[in-house]
Design a protein around this motif. Structure first.
Motif, mmCIF file in Angstrom:
data_model
loop_
_atom_site.group_PDB
_atom_site.id
_atom_site.type_symbol
_atom_site.label_atom_id
_atom_site.label_comp_id
_atom_site.label_asym_id
_atom_site.label_seq_id
_atom_site.Cartn_x
_atom_site.Cartn_y
_atom_site.Cartn_z
ATOM 1 N N MET A 168 22.142 52.508 -26.154
ATOM 2 C CA MET A 168 20.806 52.978 -26.523
ATOM 3 C C MET A 168 20.549 52.802 -28.026
ATOM 4 O O MET A 168 21.463 53.053 -28.821
ATOM 5 C CB MET A 168 20.683 54.463 -26.181
ATOM 6 N N GLN A 169 19.343 52.390 -28.366
ATOM 7 C CA GLN A 169 19.012 52.274 -29.798
ATOM 8 C C GLN A 169 18.717 53.659 -30.362
ATOM 9 O O GLN A 169 18.056 54.456 -29.694
ATOM 10 C CB GLN A 169 17.742 51.441 -29.964
ATOM 11 N N GLN A 170 19.164 53.909 -31.582
ATOM 12 C CA GLN A 170 18.861 55.215 -32.196
ATOM 13 C C GLN A 170 17.421 55.215 -32.705
ATOM 14 O O GLN A 170 17.000 54.312 -33.430
ATOM 15 C CB GLN A 170 19.819 55.491 -33.352
ATOM 16 N N THR A 171 16.649 56.248 -32.314
ATOM 17 C CA THR A 171 15.256 56.350 -32.751
ATOM 18 C C THR A 171 15.101 57.366 -33.874
ATOM 19 O O THR A 171 14.459 57.111 -34.881
ATOM 20 C CB THR A 171 14.349 56.741 -31.561
ATOM 21 N N LYS A 172 15.691 58.569 -33.664
ATOM 22 C CA LYS A 172 15.530 59.627 -34.669
ATOM 23 C C LYS A 172 16.817 59.771 -35.479
ATOM 24 O O LYS A 172 17.900 59.848 -34.918
ATOM 25 C CB LYS A 172 15.222 60.976 -34.010
ATOM 26 N N ILE A 173 16.652 59.855 -36.783
ATOM 27 C CA ILE A 173 17.805 60.112 -37.654
ATOM 28 C C ILE A 173 17.617 61.539 -38.161
ATOM 29 O O ILE A 173 16.638 61.830 -38.859
ATOM 30 C CB ILE A 173 17.880 59.084 -38.807
ATOM 31 N N LEU A 174 18.545 62.418 -37.777
ATOM 32 C CA LEU A 174 18.362 63.855 -38.020
ATOM 33 C C LEU A 174 19.401 64.398 -38.995
ATOM 34 O O LEU A 174 20.521 63.880 -39.079
ATOM 35 C CB LEU A 174 18.467 64.617 -36.691
ATOM 36 N N LEU A 175 19.028 65.436 -39.693
ATOM 37 C CA LEU A 175 19.961 66.141 -40.584
ATOM 38 C C LEU A 175 20.126 67.573 -40.084
ATOM 39 O O LEU A 175 19.265 68.098 -39.367
ATOM 40 C CB LEU A 175 19.394 66.189 -42.012
ATOM 41 N N ASP A 176 21.209 68.233 -40.500
ATOM 42 C CA ASP A 176 21.409 69.652 -40.184
ATOM 43 C C ASP A 176 20.617 70.509 -41.155
ATOM 44 O O ASP A 176 20.305 70.081 -42.267
ATOM 45 C CB ASP A 176 22.892 70.025 -40.325
ATOM 46 N N LEU A 233 13.526 61.454 -39.453
ATOM 47 C CA LEU A 233 13.183 60.072 -39.831
ATOM 48 C C LEU A 233 13.216 59.271 -38.532
ATOM 49 O O LEU A 233 14.199 59.364 -37.777
ATOM 50 C CB LEU A 233 14.207 59.514 -40.822
ATOM 51 N N PHE A 234 12.167 58.533 -38.264
ATOM 52 C CA PHE A 234 12.098 57.731 -37.040
ATOM 53 C C PHE A 234 12.225 56.245 -37.373
ATOM 54 O O PHE A 234 11.679 55.805 -38.389
ATOM 55 C CB PHE A 234 10.732 57.889 -36.341
ATOM 56 N N ARG A 235 12.907 55.518 -36.524
ATOM 57 C CA ARG A 235 12.808 54.055 -36.548
ATOM 58 C C ARG A 235 11.739 53.679 -35.527
ATOM 59 O O ARG A 235 11.832 54.060 -34.346
ATOM 60 C CB ARG A 235 14.162 53.438 -36.160
ATOM 61 N N ALA A 236 10.717 52.927 -35.978
ATOM 62 C CA ALA A 236 9.561 52.614 -35.121
ATOM 63 C C ALA A 236 9.843 51.380 -34.261
ATOM 64 O O ALA A 236 9.145 50.370 -34.352
ATOM 65 C CB ALA A 236 8.312 52.425 -35.982
ATOM 66 N N HIS A 237 10.879 51.499 -33.385
ATOM 67 C CA HIS A 237 11.250 50.341 -32.562
ATOM 68 C C HIS A 237 10.071 49.794 -31.767
ATOM 69 O O HIS A 237 9.873 48.591 -31.669
ATOM 70 C CB HIS A 237 12.324 50.756 -31.543
ATOM 71 N N ARG A 238 9.298 50.737 -31.195
ATOM 72 C CA ARG A 238 8.232 50.295 -30.276
ATOM 73 C C ARG A 238 7.100 49.611 -31.047
ATOM 74 O O ARG A 238 6.530 48.626 -30.587
ATOM 75 C CB ARG A 238 7.718 51.481 -29.458
ATOM 76 N N LEU A 239 6.781 50.117 -32.231
ATOM 77 C CA LEU A 239 5.745 49.460 -33.042
ATOM 78 C C LEU A 239 6.226 48.080 -33.488
ATOM 79 O O LEU A 239 5.468 47.101 -33.453
ATOM 80 C CB LEU A 239 5.391 50.322 -34.266
ATOM 81 N N GLU A 240 7.494 48.004 -33.889
ATOM 82 C CA GLU A 240 8.053 46.696 -34.294
ATOM 83 C C GLU A 240 7.890 45.678 -33.160
ATOM 84 O O GLU A 240 7.491 44.531 -33.377
ATOM 85 C CB GLU A 240 9.546 46.825 -34.618
ATOM 86 N N GLN A 241 8.173 46.163 -31.931
ATOM 87 C CA GLN A 241 8.102 45.287 -30.767
ATOM 88 C C GLN A 241 6.666 44.817 -30.514
ATOM 89 O O GLN A 241 6.421 43.631 -30.320
ATOM 90 C CB GLN A 241 8.552 46.078 -29.562
ATOM 91 N N VAL A 242 5.735 45.766 -30.565
ATOM 92 C CA VAL A 242 4.324 45.427 -30.332
ATOM 93 C C VAL A 242 3.848 44.403 -31.364
ATOM 94 O O VAL A 242 3.115 43.469 -31.050
ATOM 95 C CB VAL A 242 3.451 46.707 -30.418
ATOM 96 N N LEU A 243 4.281 44.588 -32.608
ATOM 97 C CA LEU A 243 3.836 43.677 -33.667
ATOM 98 C C LEU A 243 4.600 42.353 -33.634
ATOM 99 O O LEU A 243 4.167 41.369 -34.234
ATOM 100 C CB LEU A 243 4.011 44.336 -35.046
ATOM 101 N N GLY A 244 5.755 42.366 -32.988
ATOM 102 C CA GLY A 244 6.587 41.158 -32.966
ATOM 103 C C GLY A 244 7.089 40.792 -34.352
ATOM 104 O O GLY A 244 7.180 39.621 -34.719
ATOM 105 N N THR A 245 7.394 41.830 -35.130
ATOM 106 C CA THR A 245 7.795 41.591 -36.523
ATOM 107 C C THR A 245 9.315 41.668 -36.684
ATOM 108 O O THR A 245 9.962 42.477 -36.025
ATOM 109 C CB THR A 245 7.141 42.631 -37.455
ATOM 110 N N PRO A 246 9.858 40.852 -37.591
ATOM 111 C CA PRO A 246 11.293 41.012 -37.902
ATOM 112 C C PRO A 246 11.542 42.184 -38.853
ATOM 113 O O PRO A 246 12.688 42.545 -39.117
ATOM 114 C CB PRO A 246 11.655 39.687 -38.582
ATOM 115 N N ALA A 247 10.443 42.803 -39.372
ATOM 116 C CA ALA A 247 10.614 43.932 -40.308
ATOM 117 C C ALA A 247 11.191 45.125 -39.562
ATOM 118 O O ALA A 247 10.956 45.305 -38.368
ATOM 119 C CB ALA A 247 9.262 44.308 -40.915
#
Ligand SMILES: Cc1ncc(COP(=O)(O)O)c(C=O)c1O
Length: 453
Positions: free
Chosen positions: A1-9, A81-95
């Motif tokens: 699974m890809q990590q989406t949320k990066i969380l702190l304590d 902190l979120f990684r916007a995997h789904r937005l990246e995919q929709v845009l088709g961006t390498p960013a």
């Protein structure tokens, strides 16, 4: 699974606020009185507690966060902190696109980060009442919440156009026990003066500030609280950028570009200043403030001394300004309808150390809807400004094939801004022309003090 949320304590909530002044190449220009002479901290004592005035003028790099304020932060911090995997995919961006989500606070934006600190310091100083202004209602609701937490009464002057556009923001403030008045009101000299000249005035942040300052200055039990612009407000917001840096460290990544919507500058300063510390130490990172093209303070304003409010009650600040009596068009990003900008942000922009970009209203809603459909979260209209810039740059990366790391602060959710989204879907939202004549006229009313070198 890809990590989406990066969380702190919770124990990773920052213990100190970061003061960018310590890393700026030049000291900040002093605020001036109406006579053109620098004003000392005493001039602020009628409306602010001493501890906040000390922070306003401090050059210390680190300022400790009181335990009770950190404890209040645990209600919503650390924010994800979120990684916007789904937005990246929709845009088709390498960013690689990341966003820090400040909409998890009870009021739904970054504003409580400073509201709880300001309420706490005022309470410590024996103050029982606070007055403030609010544009979109995000700040007013944050101070209402903080007042409730620390036992202070709160009166909010809400810009009239927002008072009418966002009735549920008013309801939130009432729920947290605050009193809310549409500004301009007939309760202050400032409000009455504006109403006499412009009975149908939609109001502006500058006018609401005049009203709240006037009331606080005239009552011993009452202080004023500002939701942006001032150094201590930006200072309190630096918990955002500090947490983000830790979160990036956890996943071994780092932004090439940091974006934030910019009204008075606290959200931008909050996320960007901790990265500026790295930049000052030689690390490559671009910091981009995004503003509305109908209220283009940094990109089209003048760098000069001006008042922070519409009537001319505050000390003069050296900042980018469109003129203190400029009336911005009634865009739905109410939090970005301010004639000036933080002196710290302005100075860094003037010295070429940060960047600014202006975007039109319709394009920001288009970006916000694209984001909501990809990532789920419905952003505040203010946040849509940063999203527009990020999507534009992510699409540019698609052209060039560059895998840049683009990071923005999703400063708030838009759950109380759905009327604006409805208007967008109905084709009723407009792009305002750059209000050149109104800005020219307002710039002609700038106070006459020596222009900076
Ligand atoms: C959701 C949201 N984002 C950004 C801003 C702009 O913040 P600042 O004035 O700190 O630049 C505001 C201001 O009200 C806001 O409510």
């Amino acid at each position: 699974m890809q990590q989406t949320k990066i969380l702190l304590d919770e124990n990773e909530i920052p213990t100190h606020w970061y003061n960018v002044v310590a890393d700026m190449p030049n000291p900040p220009a002093p605020p001036l009185g109406p006579d053109g002479q620098p004003v000392g901290p005493d001039a602020l004592a009628a409306i602010f507690p001493e501890a906040l005035i000390e922070q306003e003028v401090s050059a210390e790099r680190w300022i400790p966060i009181p335990d009770e304020v950190r404890q209040a932060y645990t209600l919503w911090r650390p924010s994800p902190l979120f990684r916007a995997h789904r937005l990246e995919q929709v845009l088709g961006t390498p960013a690689r696109i990341y966003y820090k989500y400040e909409g998890v606070s009870p009021a739904g934006s970054h504003k409580p980060n400073t509201a709880v600190a300001q309420a706490w310091y005022n309470r410590q100083a024996g103050i029982r009442r606070l007055t403030t202004e609010t544009g979109a209602g995000q700040w007013g609701s944050s101070l209402a919440l903080a007042g409730q937490m620390f036992g202070l009464d709160v009166r909010v002057y809400m810009v009239k156009v927002s008072y009418e556009q966002k009735p549920f923001r008013r309801s939130m403030m009432h729920t947290w026990g605050a009193e809310v008045l549409p500004s301009p009101s007939d309760q202050t000299e400032a409000g009455r003066k504006i109403l006499a000249e412009h009975p149908d005035s939609p109001g502006s942040l500058g006018i609401a500030i005049s009203e709240a300052v006037e009331e606080a200055a005239s009552r011993d039990d009452t202080n004023y609280s500002l939701g942006s612009v001032l150094n201590h407000v930006l200072l309190h917001q630096t918990v955002i950028g500090q947490e983000a840096k830790k979160q990036f460290e956890k996943i071994g990544d780092y932004p090439d570009v940091v974006y934030a919507p910019c009204g008075g500058g606290s959200n931008f300063g909050g996320v960007a200043f901790p990265f500026f510390a790295d930049k000052a130490a030689g690390r490559e990172v671009r910091l981009v403030a995004v503003e509305p093209s109908s209220c283009p303070t940094l990109t089209k304003g003048r760098y000069t001394y001006d008042y922070g409010d519409a009537i001319g009650m505050t000390p003069l600040l050296l900042m980018y300004t469109l003129g203190h009596d400029f009336m911005p068009p009634g865009i739905h990003a109410g939090g970005l309808r301010y004639h000036g900008d933080s002196a710290l942000v302005s100075q860094l922009y003037h010295e070429g150390l940060i960047e600014a970009r202006a975007v039109p209203q319709l394009a920001t809603f288009e970006a916000g809807v694209q984001f909501a459909r990809a990532e789920g979260i419905i952003p505040a209209p203010e946040s849509n400004h940063a999203i527009r810039a990020v999507i534009d740059d992510a699409l540019a990366c698609k052209e060039t094939g560059e895998p840049k790391v683009l990071f923005f602060n999703l400063s708030g959710h838009g759950h109380f801004d759905m009327a604006a989204y409805d208007k967008y879907f109905a084709g009723e939202l407009e792009d305002y022309e750059y209000p050149e004549a109104a800005i020219e006229e307002a710039l002609a009313h700038l106070p006459k003090v020596a222009a900076p070198a």
